[in-house]
Structures are given as C-alpha cells and as structure tokens.
Design a protein around this motif. Sequence first.
Motif, short mmCIF file in Angstrom:
data_model
loop_
_atom_site.label_atom_id
_atom_site.label_comp_id
_atom_site.label_asym_id
_atom_site.label_seq_id
_atom_site.Cartn_x
_atom_site.Cartn_y
_atom_site.Cartn_z
N GLY A 324 0.78 -1.23 0.00
CA GLY A 324 0.00 0.00 0.00
C GLY A 324 0.81 1.28 0.00
N ARG A 325 2.06 1.23 -0.46
CA ARG A 325 2.90 2.43 -0.45
C ARG A 325 2.79 3.23 -1.74
NH1 ARG A 325 6.68 -1.00 2.43
NH2 ARG A 325 7.73 -1.52 0.47
N ASN A 326 2.25 2.61 -2.79
CA ASN A 326 2.11 3.36 -4.04
C ASN A 326 0.89 4.26 -3.97
OD1 ASN A 326 0.40 0.94 -4.23
ND2 ASN A 326 -0.07 1.72 -6.27
N PHE A 327 0.81 5.20 -4.88
CA PHE A 327 -0.30 6.16 -4.91
C PHE A 327 -0.80 6.19 -6.34
CE2 PHE A 327 -1.61 10.36 -2.66
CZ PHE A 327 -2.89 10.23 -3.16
N GLY A 328 -1.96 5.60 -6.60
CA GLY A 328 -2.46 5.50 -7.96
C GLY A 328 -1.87 4.29 -8.67
N LYS A 329 -1.84 4.36 -9.99
CA LYS A 329 -1.34 3.26 -10.80
C LYS A 329 0.17 3.15 -10.69
CE LYS A 329 -0.78 0.08 -13.84
NZ LYS A 329 -1.11 -1.32 -13.49
N GLN A 330 0.66 1.95 -10.36
CA GLN A 330 2.10 1.72 -10.28
C GLN A 330 2.65 1.27 -11.62
OE1 GLN A 330 4.37 2.03 -7.39
NE2 GLN A 330 5.64 2.06 -9.24
N LEU A 331 3.64 2.00 -12.10
CA LEU A 331 4.29 1.71 -13.36
C LEU A 331 5.80 1.64 -13.17
CD1 LEU A 331 2.40 4.37 -15.48
CD2 LEU A 331 2.03 1.90 -15.66
N VAL A 332 6.46 0.96 -14.10
CA VAL A 332 7.92 1.03 -14.22
C VAL A 332 8.24 1.58 -15.59
CG1 VAL A 332 10.05 -0.32 -14.38
CG2 VAL A 332 8.37 -0.87 -12.60
N GLU A 333 9.00 2.65 -15.62
CA GLU A 333 9.43 3.23 -16.89
C GLU A 333 10.75 2.59 -17.31
OE1 GLU A 333 9.99 7.63 -18.98
OE2 GLU A 333 10.03 7.46 -16.79
N LEU A 334 10.82 2.21 -18.58
CA LEU A 334 12.03 1.58 -19.13
C LEU A 334 12.70 2.57 -20.08
CD1 LEU A 334 10.58 -1.97 -19.87
CD2 LEU A 334 11.80 -1.20 -17.83
N PRO A 335 13.67 3.34 -19.60
CA PRO A 335 14.30 4.35 -20.46
C PRO A 335 14.98 3.72 -21.67
CG PRO A 335 14.89 4.66 -18.14
CD PRO A 335 14.21 3.33 -18.25
#
Length: 335
Positions: A324-335
């Motif tokens: 529950g530490r994320n806020f909204g949709k959790q994403l990972v960006e892949l540069p």
Amino acid sequence: MSRTELNRQLHLVRRPAEKITPLDFRLVEAPVVNPGEGQILVRQKWLSIDPYLRERMNDAKSYLPPQPLDEVMAGGGAGEVVQSKHPEIAVGDQVIGLGGWQLFATMNGAAVARADTAQAPLAAFLGAAGMPGITAWYGLRKIIAPKGGETIVVSAASGSVGGVAGQLAKLSGCRVVGIAGGDIKCRYVVDELGFDACVDHRAGDFDAQLAAATPAGIDGCFENVGGVVLDAVMRRLNPFARVAVSGLISGGYDGQPVPIADANMFSTARVRMEGFIVSDHRELWPEARAELAGLIASKRLKYRESIATGLESAPGALIDVLEGRNFGKQLVELP
C-alpha cells in the motif's frame, strides 16, 4: 532485419514463502528473439505492476497458471513496435500487451492492442484506460449497475481500479464514498477525483466513520480489499445491494483465506456478491477502452501514477503495491 543487441529480463527464480523480496528475482541477459510470421517485436517503454502478479507467484490452483520459475516474469507492458511480421501492425505503432518484465518482447500480433495516444498518453493504457480501468468499468457497469441517487462505496479508492470505479459511479449520478488509508489519500479522493466523502480506515472508529459517510446505507460496493473493511461495509448494505469483488488485497495475495465475519446479510438483505476476473470478458475491452480513453481526452476522468525507473526496480514496485505504499497506478518506466 536482424537485431544483435541483448535483451534484459527479470526471471522469477524462487517462490516466496510469504512476502516477496527482490531476491526472488534474477536479472538475465538474453538474445533478442526476432518475430516469426504473425508476430511483432516491441521495445517496451512501460511495465504495469499489478497485485494479481503476487498470486501468480504461488504454485497453487488459480484462475491463471502459476508463473514458471526461471522464465520472464509475466505482466502487462506498453511500447513501440520495432519489427513486424503481422499484416495489420506497422513499425512505429504504439501497442499494449502481455510483454512481461523485459525490455524487448516478441508477441503474437493478434494478442496486442493499439494505443490511441491522440486521446491519452501511452502509459494511461496500462492504467485508467487499460486493464485496471476496464476492471473498474466492468465491475461497476455490469455487476453493480448503479442507478442515479444510490450510494456506492469503493475500497482502495485512491488506487488505479478504485479511482476509476468511483469516478464512473459519479458520472452515473451516484453518491460515492471512498475508503483509503491516510489523510493524504482521502483528500486526493475527494478533492481531485470528486468523490462525495472518503473514510480513512487507519483513523479511529471505522464503523462510525462509515456510518456517518453513508447515512442512507449502501446500495453498491466495489470491493478491492476484503477483511475488516468489507465486514464494515456489509453491516451497512441496503436490501438488494450489489457487491462487485475485484480483489481482496487484505489477504496479501499469498494464499491466505479472507473470511467474511457475518454472512447473514446475503439472505436478510438479499445481497448479491459477485467476484469477477476482467480477462474473462475480453470481448468488451475495446468498448471499455474507447470510452475510458475518451473520458481522459475530455478531462472527465482523472488518474494518478507512481513511477519507478528501470527494469531492476520492478520487484520493489510490486512490493510497494502489495504493502500500500504506491499512490495510484504503479508503473515502471524503461528508459
């Protein structure tokens, strides 16, 4: 054209006994797999981090097969087509699909969907206009089926599913009460997403808070949490209320049972509770995705994202979601 660069992947290498840790995964380099007939090669830009991934890590019967060990961790992704052997998909198209935790994903072209980035950013097609948003759309529209003036409660209301479900309920003319953890998330749910009220399950007498926020009782509930949160909601349900069960994150998705304290409401209040898996209804995804993207384009649907950067951050991002530490949709960006 052949690609010579190496792919970077995260493999699941052991099944967690309870809580997951980064040591359950291994970073692997492997050759890029060029597409065969009907396939495409996607350079992924975003990974979708969702609670259901934890359940797939168990070696147990479920609605999806267990995640195999020593293979790419499953999950949704979005990116750009860099090679195509599918007649209807071109190089440069932006697509979403089940690419897994890796930079390059070779996929069946028939199994991906194009993202209309003229209406919403690519990342939104993994969130508010993607599987979480479609989950909200299906549970609200097809199970709760709200009527104007009804009171709808949404748990985990600041999350990627709950936030969309509540906004869709408001667009249906309902009084909408969110449940979230902490003052910051509750203020976001009311001030930014437009809910009528939000109950902080971490503060004070939860039953009393919920009663004050729902003076006319509860006609529908979009449930993402379970446990004591659902028990409190059940005590407030009006006759013929509908409960759509999207998830039960209070059980941690680790196989622990999530009991209901009092099942009498099913008969005394004639309550209908229905669990659902949105992947069972893929024939409705294009309709839902188009509506959600249109709402984003017209600024009638708001959302928030938590973004981690780099493939190596994916395990920690999943842990954040489950705790529950994320806020909204959790994403990972892949540069």
